[in-house]
Write a protein that holds these residues in place. Structure first.
Motif, mmCIF file in Angstrom:
data_model
loop_
_atom_site.group_PDB
_atom_site.id
_atom_site.type_symbol
_atom_site.label_atom_id
_atom_site.label_comp_id
_atom_site.label_asym_id
_atom_site.label_seq_id
_atom_site.Cartn_x
_atom_site.Cartn_y
_atom_site.Cartn_z
ATOM 1 N N VAL A 1 78.063 52.939 40.201
ATOM 2 C CA VAL A 1 78.767 54.208 39.968
ATOM 3 C C VAL A 1 77.767 55.311 40.259
ATOM 4 O O VAL A 1 76.826 55.537 39.488
ATOM 5 C CB VAL A 1 79.303 54.350 38.527
ATOM 6 N N THR A 2 77.960 55.947 41.385
ATOM 7 C CA THR A 2 77.051 57.036 41.757
ATOM 8 C C THR A 2 77.207 58.179 40.751
ATOM 9 O O THR A 2 78.321 58.537 40.378
ATOM 10 C CB THR A 2 77.357 57.496 43.190
ATOM 11 N N ASN A 3 76.068 58.718 40.338
ATOM 12 C CA ASN A 3 76.067 59.795 39.350
ATOM 13 C C ASN A 3 76.856 61.013 39.820
ATOM 14 O O ASN A 3 77.063 61.211 41.022
ATOM 15 C CB ASN A 3 74.633 60.260 39.081
ATOM 16 N N GLY A 4 77.219 61.828 38.861
ATOM 17 C CA GLY A 4 77.837 63.119 39.162
ATOM 18 C C GLY A 4 77.449 64.117 38.091
ATOM 19 O O GLY A 4 76.935 63.728 37.034
ATOM 20 N N VAL A 5 77.666 65.386 38.373
ATOM 21 C CA VAL A 5 77.338 66.435 37.401
ATOM 22 C C VAL A 5 78.547 67.340 37.222
ATOM 23 O O VAL A 5 79.428 67.391 38.097
ATOM 24 C CB VAL A 5 76.101 67.254 37.848
ATOM 25 N N THR A 6 78.583 68.057 36.106
ATOM 26 C CA THR A 6 79.797 68.835 35.839
ATOM 27 C C THR A 6 79.784 70.202 36.538
ATOM 28 O O THR A 6 78.851 70.987 36.366
ATOM 29 C CB THR A 6 80.062 69.019 34.339
ATOM 30 N N PRO A 7 80.847 70.476 37.290
ATOM 31 C CA PRO A 7 80.947 71.773 37.959
ATOM 32 C C PRO A 7 81.190 72.908 36.969
ATOM 33 O O PRO A 7 80.968 74.067 37.304
ATOM 34 C CB PRO A 7 82.160 71.613 38.878
ATOM 35 N N ARG A 8 81.675 72.565 35.750
ATOM 36 C CA ARG A 8 81.881 73.644 34.776
ATOM 37 C C ARG A 8 80.533 74.295 34.476
ATOM 38 O O ARG A 8 80.330 75.479 34.679
ATOM 39 C CB ARG A 8 82.521 73.115 33.487
ATOM 40 N N ARG A 9 79.578 73.502 34.038
ATOM 41 C CA ARG A 9 78.291 74.106 33.700
ATOM 42 C C ARG A 9 77.514 74.546 34.939
ATOM 43 O O ARG A 9 76.940 75.628 34.955
ATOM 44 C CB ARG A 9 77.423 73.148 32.873
ATOM 45 N N PHE A 10 77.488 73.712 35.965
ATOM 46 C CA PHE A 10 76.548 74.000 37.055
ATOM 47 C C PHE A 10 77.126 74.876 38.158
ATOM 48 O O PHE A 10 76.420 75.247 39.069
ATOM 49 C CB PHE A 10 75.935 72.699 37.582
ATOM 50 N N VAL B 1 80.545 77.123 37.347
ATOM 51 C CA VAL B 1 81.281 78.237 36.736
ATOM 52 C C VAL B 1 80.424 78.998 35.717
ATOM 53 O O VAL B 1 80.389 80.229 35.716
ATOM 54 C CB VAL B 1 82.596 77.743 36.090
ATOM 55 N N VAL B 2 79.725 78.250 34.851
ATOM 56 C CA VAL B 2 78.905 78.922 33.831
ATOM 57 C C VAL B 2 77.599 79.461 34.445
ATOM 58 O O VAL B 2 77.167 80.562 34.123
ATOM 59 C CB VAL B 2 78.597 77.960 32.653
ATOM 60 N N SER B 3 76.983 78.683 35.343
ATOM 61 C CA SER B 3 75.693 79.098 35.906
ATOM 62 C C SER B 3 75.838 80.205 36.932
ATOM 63 O O SER B 3 74.942 81.016 37.103
ATOM 64 C CB SER B 3 75.002 77.947 36.646
ATOM 65 N N ASN C 1 67.185 77.354 31.806
ATOM 66 C CA ASN C 1 66.437 77.899 32.937
ATOM 67 C C ASN C 1 66.896 77.295 34.263
ATOM 68 O O ASN C 1 66.850 77.966 35.295
ATOM 69 C CB ASN C 1 64.936 77.710 32.724
ATOM 70 N N GLY C 2 67.345 76.067 34.208
ATOM 71 C CA GLY C 2 67.918 75.459 35.407
ATOM 72 C C GLY C 2 69.100 76.290 35.903
ATOM 73 O O GLY C 2 69.263 76.511 37.105
ATOM 74 N N GLN C 3 69.894 76.778 34.968
ATOM 75 C CA GLN C 3 71.057 77.583 35.337
ATOM 76 C C GLN C 3 70.664 78.858 36.082
ATOM 77 O O GLN C 3 71.476 79.442 36.780
ATOM 78 C CB GLN C 3 71.883 77.914 34.090
#
Ligand code: BZD
Length: 829
Positions: free
Chosen positions: A474-483, A485-487, A645-647
């Motif tokens: 299962v290839t990883n994924g990240v949430t578009p909400r935080r990375f 819309v929020v960022s 800080n990543g955001q």
């Protein structure tokens, strides 16, 4: 569309909450919870008042969800992870509730600024890096996909250290994230489970005359639940992050007190509370740390006792436990769950071994996050036995039965039996946690295609031979909400505007609709404006926090991740040093002005990583103060790289450095966060880079370096970095310049460990990939000078990044691994 209306478009759910009601609630919370009135409220008071207001709004949905799940007796995912890095909650929760705009207006009416309030929030740094952040992304997607889930973990009082830079060195500062309280959590003092340690196991005869075994621990600790709601985006569903805090049982104090041992009583209390005090700040296991094993057992035991309690309450029996719970083990840190579940079922619920094993093996699933042999977790048998004597007996019995199965399957192959055993007998006896996790799980998965296939041919090869059907990717994924819309709200707005909808936030494949506009001059212009504004904001922040404000007109080339030799921050540095020399020798060289930005923490005990941070600063100091190159070359370091800080970084980067040695980075997730924000990647064929490049298009990705296969071959042939060093004049002079003391005020010793290591051993083959890297960087340099072409590539990166949404990853887990269906909760009328 006006700014406000655009923001609204990204917030699909409504609470029907008026501005007036929200304002009243904030003032009430300031008054009744914080005991303040606006004129004397501090920034932290204002933050808390707003946070409590938002939390109250979440609770209604959350409780509705809990009730619905209970009635429906839904199958539930239990995500067991020693680490979570959720990042700041406030804005994410506002987004999920759809109240960002109203909240901004209320703040203004109260004479405050939402941006300022938001800055006050301390993030829960309950993890080290990718693994902990992945757990948080998956919690977000589980809620959004309406899948019943509980995330179990540890409520560390001190999370990952804060990094400050003193004279170019990393200095660690304790993370006191709970100092001002935590409005997002709900303590559950009544929800407490006892956890034992030490002592011995013994036989006894039960009331039916059956001889049984039981554990008599000599230390008891209580785990108290602290719940944080995790809301879905655009849905009513909200899940639960349940973290355990350790406390001393009351009775313990009194016992010791009664015999006059006041010191002993206090000491025992401190020992119990120590368990959840601090997160180990390493992104690799540190051999044999007793407290770490205790932490693992502590949270696993509390979590399983909690599941058993729920199952008994709902079903009255544990016979179908595995049908109700899908337990996901986030790496081997919670692998003790397999042994503890066996102990609870057999010793405490009197189940037969066979039935208990059937249930255990059908409940657990295991994700591996690393192939690095030094990062595979083992525990000395002696330590294991001292802390968990009954568990060792159970582990031996699991092993005995397992090895019999191996012997039957592979006749006459005792070498294989030794290789697969749960006990490594080769160098002091050790428990192999990855083997335990594999034996006790229904499914085993890696986190990117390459990683999952290497898993089958390297560290898990024997297990794959035995049970090929258990292996998955299962290839990883990240949430578009935080990375996204929020960022990066301006980018999110621009995308919604261009596509004419905000549905892409829940269905990232729809970003493909941007492709049609990739050549549109209007979009390109706005796209660049958004990027430039983000670069300006990052520059301001860096200026304030480091004294150096990069020029937003330069190319921002960013490498942000934990500092590790395999991630090769020093390859990046060698290239910078080479560029510096090149510029000094060719003052008229045509070069795209660039700012190299680094961010990342080093494990406090990892000498080389800390020296690499020192070297970044040393090189920056010389280059940034050399007027001869200043128009073209600058180096910056963002201190304290964390979610918050990543955001700031992801939206502002033009180029993302994903340059690990092929075969070493299991997946990487920073690569995805950057690309979502229209950042191009320079990278190796490692981890998820391979799939990312396939998705965004080979023309829109700067590839370099050996393949994992070439790496293996080269190593098998015997790798001799000194030959490369002597054979390549440019490479040699870059290494020599570091060794010469130019960057260390004439000190030729300081960076010797790095340069000597590169020349004589170079375990991560920095020298072998240098040339290819440098060539690719020259291409980047040229491409950036054509803004339309570059912007087109940037748009295409975002347009084609949909696969790397954690929603896709969680949907795959749900189907392939857990066999679980969504349970949508309706919003109240
Ligand atoms: O997990 C990381 C891998 O290195 C990345 O390639 C991958 O993308 C992510 C998510 O799958 N691993 C970690 O972050 N590991 C740790 O942080 C860790 C922490 C404690 C002990 C061992 C490892």
């Amino acid at each position: 569309m006006s700014q406000a209306a655009k923001q609204d478009a990204n917030e699909p759910t409504r609470t029907g909450l008026s501005r007036g009601a929200l304002k009243r609630a904030v003032l009430d919370n300031l008054f009744y919870v914080m005991g303040r009135f606006p004129e004397v409220a501090s920034a932290s008071d204002r933050y808390s008042a707003v946070a409590y207001t938002v939390r109250d709004r979440l609770l209604e949905r959350w409780i509705r969800t809990a009730r619905y799940y209970k009635e429906r007796n839904s199958r539930t995912v239990c995500y067991l992870s020693a680490e979570y890095l959720p990042g700041p909650h406030l804005l994410n929760n506002m987004l999920n509730l759809g109240i960002t705009r109203t909240a901004g207006e209320v703040a203004r009416e109260l004479g405050a600024d939402l941006a300022e309030i938001r800055e006050t929030e301390e993030e829960p740094g309950l993890g080290n890096g990718g693994l902990g952040r992945l757990a948080a992304c998956y919690m977000d997607s589980l809620a959004t996909l309406q899948i019943p889930a509980i995330g179990y973990g540890i409520r560390y009082e001190f999370g990952i250290f804060d990094q400050v830079i003193v004279d170019g060195w990393q200095v660690e500062k304790g993370d006191t994230w709970l100092r001002n309280g935590n409005p997002w959590e709900i303590p559950r003092p009544k929800l407490t489970f006892p956890v034992g340690f030490g002592g011995r196991a013994e036989h006894y005869t039960d009331k039916h005359g059956v001889i049984r075994r039981r554990w008599l621990p000599d230390l008891m600790v209580n785990g108290v639940a602290y719940d944080t709601p995790i809301m879905g985006y655009g849905v009513t569903n909200g899940n639960l992050l349940r973290l355990w805090k350790s406390e001393a049982p009351e009775s313990f104090n009194f016992q010791a007190f009664n015999v006059g041992d006041y010191y002993g009583a206090v000491h025992a209390k401190i020992e119990a509370e120590t368990l959840s005090k601090v997160l180990y700040p390493n992104d690799e296991p540190v051999a044999g740390k007793e407290l770490r094993l205790k932490q693992q057992y502590f949270f696993v035991s509390c979590s399983l006792q909690d599941m058993i309690r729920l199952q008994l309450r709902n079903a009255g029996t544990l016979d179908r436990f595995h049908e109700k719970y899908a337990i996901q083990l986030n790496d081997t840190h919670p692998a003790l769950a397999i042994v503890e579940l066996m102990r609870l079922l057999v010793d405490e619920h009197f189940m037969s071994w066979e039935q208990a094993w059937e249930i255990t093996r059908n409940s657990c699933h295991f994700t591996n996050h690393t192939l690095l042999p030094e990062a595979l977790e083992t525990w000395p048998v002696a330590l294991f036995e001292r802390l968990l004597p009954r568990h060792l007996e159970i582990l031996y019995e699991i092993n005995r039965r397992f090895l019999d199965e191996v012997r039957v399957h592979f006749l006459n192959d005792e070498e294989r039996v030794a290789r697969m055993s749960l006990i490594d007998e080769s160098d002091g006896r050790k428990v192999r946690m990855a083997h335990l996790a594999a034996v006790g799980s229904r499914a085993i998965n890696g986190v990117a295609e390459l990683h999952s296939s290497l898993l089958k041919t390297t560290i898990m090869r024997d297990f794959h031979d035995l049970w090929p059907e258990r292996f998955h990717n299962v290839t990883n994924g990240v949430t578009p909400r935080r990375f996204m819309v929020v960022s990066n709200p301006p980018l999110a707005d621009l995308i919604s505007d261009t596509c004419g909808h905000a549905d892409w936030i829940r269905d990232m494949r729809r970003l493909r609709e941007l492709e049609a506009h990739a050549d549109d001059a209007g979009l390109q212009g706005r796209w660049r404006e958004v990027k430039t504004a983000a670069k300006g904001a990052l520059s301001d922040w860096l200026g304030q926090h480091t004294g150096f404000r990069p020029d937003p007109e330069t190319l921002f080339d960013v490498q942000a991740k934990r500092i590790h030799e395999y991630k090769r921050q020093h390859l990046n540095l060698l290239h910078i040093v080479w560029l510096y020399e090149h510029l000094k020798q060719n003052p008229n060289a045509e070069l795209t002005p660039r700012t190299f930005i680094f961010g990342g923490k080093a494990a406090p005990g990892y000498f080389m990583a800390k020296l690499i941070i020192r070297l970044i600063h040393a090189i920056g100091e010389v280059i940034n103060s050399d007027p001869q190159v200043n128009g073209f070359l600058r180096v910056a370091f963002m201190p304290d790289f964390n979610v918050k800080n990543g955001q700031r970084l992801y939206p502002a980067a033009d180029l993302s450095e994903q340059i690990s040695l092929a075969g070493k980075e299991a997946s990487g997730t920073g690569n995805m966060k950057f690309a979502m924000n229209g950042t191009l990647t320079i990278g190796t064929l490692d981890g998820a880079n391979i799939e990312l490049r396939d998705e965004v298009g080979h023309d829109n990705f700067y590839l370099f370096g050996m393949t994992a296969e070439e790496v293996q071959q080269r190593q098998a042939e015997g790798y001799r970095p000194w030959e490369l060093y002597h054979g390549d004049a440019q490479l040699r002079s870059a290494v020599d310049l570091i060794a010469s003391g130019l960057f260390s005020h004439g000190d030729t010793e300081l960076f010797r460990p790095i340069t000597e290591n590169l020349i004589h051993s170079d375990p991560f083959m920095v020298l072998a990939d240098f040339h290819a890297y440098q060539e690719r960087q020259q291409e980047v340099d040229r491409a950036y000078r054509d803004p339309n072409h570059w912007t087109r590539m940037s748009i295409l990166n975002t347009a084609r990044i949909g696969k790397f949404s954690s929603d896709r990853a969680i949907a795959e887990y749900a189907k392939k691994i857990w066999q679980i269906e969504p349970a949508p909760v309706e919003l109240a009328d």
